[in-house]
Motif scaffolding. Structure first.
Motif, mmCIF file in Angstrom:
data_model
loop_
_atom_site.group_PDB
_atom_site.id
_atom_site.type_symbol
_atom_site.label_atom_id
_atom_site.label_comp_id
_atom_site.label_asym_id
_atom_site.label_seq_id
_atom_site.Cartn_x
_atom_site.Cartn_y
_atom_site.Cartn_z
ATOM 1 N N LEU A 30 11.784 8.897 -13.514
ATOM 2 C CA LEU A 30 10.882 7.748 -13.579
ATOM 3 C C LEU A 30 10.259 7.474 -12.219
ATOM 4 O O LEU A 30 9.053 7.200 -12.112
ATOM 5 C CB LEU A 30 11.661 6.516 -14.059
ATOM 6 C CG LEU A 30 10.935 5.717 -15.133
ATOM 7 C CD1 LEU A 30 11.934 5.312 -16.193
ATOM 8 C CD2 LEU A 30 10.301 4.525 -14.530
ATOM 9 N N ARG A 31 11.095 7.535 -11.166
ATOM 10 C CA ARG A 31 10.567 7.329 -9.811
ATOM 11 C C ARG A 31 9.512 8.376 -9.464
ATOM 12 O O ARG A 31 8.475 8.055 -8.890
ATOM 13 C CB ARG A 31 11.707 7.390 -8.800
ATOM 14 C CG ARG A 31 12.492 6.125 -8.709
ATOM 15 C CD ARG A 31 13.461 6.166 -7.525
ATOM 16 N NE ARG A 31 14.635 5.399 -7.893
ATOM 17 C CZ ARG A 31 15.877 5.840 -7.899
ATOM 18 N NH1 ARG A 31 16.144 7.074 -7.521
ATOM 19 N NH2 ARG A 31 16.878 5.063 -8.252
ATOM 20 N N SER A 32 9.780 9.622 -9.815
ATOM 21 C CA SER A 32 8.823 10.688 -9.487
ATOM 22 C C SER A 32 7.523 10.509 -10.282
ATOM 23 O O SER A 32 6.434 10.722 -9.758
ATOM 24 C CB SER A 32 9.434 12.063 -9.756
ATOM 25 O OG SER A 32 9.637 12.251 -11.133
ATOM 26 N N GLU A 33 7.636 10.081 -11.540
ATOM 27 C CA GLU A 33 6.416 9.835 -12.329
ATOM 28 C C GLU A 33 5.616 8.688 -11.754
ATOM 29 O O GLU A 33 4.394 8.754 -11.658
ATOM 30 C CB GLU A 33 6.783 9.553 -13.788
ATOM 31 C CG GLU A 33 7.151 10.781 -14.578
ATOM 32 C CD GLU A 33 7.523 10.440 -16.018
ATOM 33 O OE1 GLU A 33 7.314 9.276 -16.435
ATOM 34 O OE2 GLU A 33 8.011 11.339 -16.712
ATOM 35 N N ALA A 34 6.307 7.609 -11.342
ATOM 36 C CA ALA A 34 5.614 6.467 -10.736
ATOM 37 C C ALA A 34 4.947 6.891 -9.433
ATOM 38 O O ALA A 34 3.804 6.512 -9.150
ATOM 39 C CB ALA A 34 6.602 5.330 -10.488
ATOM 40 N N PHE A 35 5.666 7.700 -8.657
ATOM 41 C CA PHE A 35 5.094 8.196 -7.403
ATOM 42 C C PHE A 35 3.853 9.041 -7.662
ATOM 43 O O PHE A 35 2.841 8.908 -6.989
ATOM 44 C CB PHE A 35 6.146 9.002 -6.633
ATOM 45 C CG PHE A 35 5.623 9.600 -5.373
ATOM 46 C CD1 PHE A 35 5.362 8.808 -4.270
ATOM 47 C CD2 PHE A 35 5.376 10.973 -5.285
ATOM 48 C CE1 PHE A 35 4.878 9.359 -3.102
ATOM 49 C CE2 PHE A 35 4.889 11.525 -4.123
ATOM 50 C CZ PHE A 35 4.633 10.717 -3.020
ATOM 51 N N LEU A 36 3.933 9.908 -8.672
ATOM 52 C CA LEU A 36 2.783 10.748 -9.006
ATOM 53 C C LEU A 36 1.609 9.908 -9.499
ATOM 54 O O LEU A 36 0.452 10.208 -9.203
ATOM 55 C CB LEU A 36 3.165 11.797 -10.056
ATOM 56 C CG LEU A 36 4.045 12.940 -9.566
ATOM 57 C CD1 LEU A 36 4.436 13.841 -10.728
ATOM 58 C CD2 LEU A 36 3.336 13.734 -8.486
ATOM 59 N N ARG A 37 1.920 8.854 -10.266
ATOM 60 C CA ARG A 37 0.850 7.966 -10.724
ATOM 61 C C ARG A 37 0.173 7.290 -9.543
ATOM 62 O O ARG A 37 -1.042 7.209 -9.471
ATOM 63 C CB ARG A 37 1.408 6.916 -11.690
ATOM 64 C CG ARG A 37 1.151 7.279 -13.132
ATOM 65 C CD ARG A 37 1.525 6.155 -14.070
ATOM 66 N NE ARG A 37 2.881 6.414 -14.554
ATOM 67 C CZ ARG A 37 3.901 5.564 -14.495
ATOM 68 N NH1 ARG A 37 3.722 4.376 -13.999
ATOM 69 N NH2 ARG A 37 5.080 5.900 -14.942
ATOM 70 N N GLU A 38 0.977 6.788 -8.596
ATOM 71 C CA GLU A 38 0.417 6.158 -7.407
ATOM 72 C C GLU A 38 -0.378 7.160 -6.584
ATOM 73 O O GLU A 38 -1.449 6.866 -6.085
ATOM 74 C CB GLU A 38 1.519 5.535 -6.555
ATOM 75 C CG GLU A 38 2.109 4.283 -7.147
ATOM 76 C CD GLU A 38 3.237 3.731 -6.291
ATOM 77 O OE1 GLU A 38 3.314 4.093 -5.104
ATOM 78 O OE2 GLU A 38 4.022 2.931 -6.818
ATOM 79 N N LEU A 39 0.173 8.340 -6.446
ATOM 80 C CA LEU A 39 -0.521 9.385 -5.700
ATOM 81 C C LEU A 39 -1.817 9.753 -6.397
ATOM 82 O O LEU A 39 -2.848 9.932 -5.763
ATOM 83 C CB LEU A 39 0.380 10.615 -5.563
ATOM 84 C CG LEU A 39 -0.181 11.775 -4.748
ATOM 85 C CD1 LEU A 39 -0.358 11.338 -3.310
ATOM 86 C CD2 LEU A 39 0.733 12.971 -4.830
ATOM 87 N N GLY A 40 -1.760 9.828 -7.718
ATOM 88 C CA GLY A 40 -2.964 10.145 -8.484
ATOM 89 C C GLY A 40 -4.018 9.074 -8.318
ATOM 90 O O GLY A 40 -5.192 9.365 -8.152
ATOM 91 N N SER A 41 -3.626 7.807 -8.310
ATOM 92 C CA SER A 41 -4.603 6.743 -8.129
ATOM 93 C C SER A 41 -5.170 6.788 -6.719
ATOM 94 O O SER A 41 -6.347 6.508 -6.506
ATOM 95 C CB SER A 41 -3.982 5.384 -8.438
ATOM 96 O OG SER A 41 -2.971 5.080 -7.498
ATOM 97 N N ASP A 42 -4.325 7.145 -5.718
ATOM 98 C CA ASP A 42 -4.845 7.300 -4.358
ATOM 99 C C ASP A 42 -5.847 8.443 -4.302
ATOM 100 O O ASP A 42 -6.871 8.346 -3.631
ATOM 101 C CB ASP A 42 -3.702 7.559 -3.371
ATOM 102 C CG ASP A 42 -2.873 6.314 -3.108
ATOM 103 O OD1 ASP A 42 -3.354 5.206 -3.432
ATOM 104 O OD2 ASP A 42 -1.754 6.452 -2.582
ATOM 105 N N THR A 43 -5.557 9.514 -5.005
ATOM 106 C CA THR A 43 -6.480 10.642 -5.036
ATOM 107 C C THR A 43 -7.787 10.228 -5.694
ATOM 108 O O THR A 43 -8.867 10.568 -5.206
ATOM 109 C CB THR A 43 -5.846 11.820 -5.809
ATOM 110 O OG1 THR A 43 -4.572 12.097 -5.239
ATOM 111 C CG2 THR A 43 -6.711 13.053 -5.734
#
Length: 127
Positions: A30-43
């Protein structure tokens, strides 16, 4: 009976450990998915910022072209006025034109014409 209870307790402890391990795995996922979502929004934000920067540069370039077009049209208008005066002078010439003929056609004093020419030269040099 104690032995049955001990076996049951051991089996329950094993399942508790397995459940805890699965829970920690799911939390990490879950943490990794949330991190990827945040990273994706930053991208996505970076992509949007880059596109907006390109838009601003294109808009600035377009405005500069409009300004240059207006400037050149004004400049050409001034040359057209001089050309019309020259053509009018040539049309009325029988022989050599006198200075008074040129002054009558242009309707501008010699000082004004010099000043306007100097301003156009300084603008052209500054550009």
């Amino acid at each position: 009976e104690k032995e049955i209870w001990n076996r049951e307790r051991l089996s329950l402890q094993k399942s508790l450990k397995q459940a805890n391990a699965e829970l920690s795995k799911l939390r990490a996922e879950l943490r990794s998915e949330a991190f990827l979502r945040e990273l994706g929004s930053d991208t996505e934000n970076a992509v949007l910022r880059r596109i907006y920067g390109k838009y601003l540069r294109a808009e600035s370039f377009r405005k500069a072209l409009i300004y240059q077009k207006k400037y050149l049209l004004l400049l050409l208008g001034g040359f057209q006025e001089c050309e019309e005066a020259t053509l009018g002078l040539i049309a009325r010439m029988g022989g050599q034109p006198s200075y008074t003929d040129l002054e009558i056609i242009t309707h501008h004093s010699k000082g004004f014409t010099r000043f306007r020419s100097a301003v156009r030269v300084s603008i052209a040099i500054s550009r």
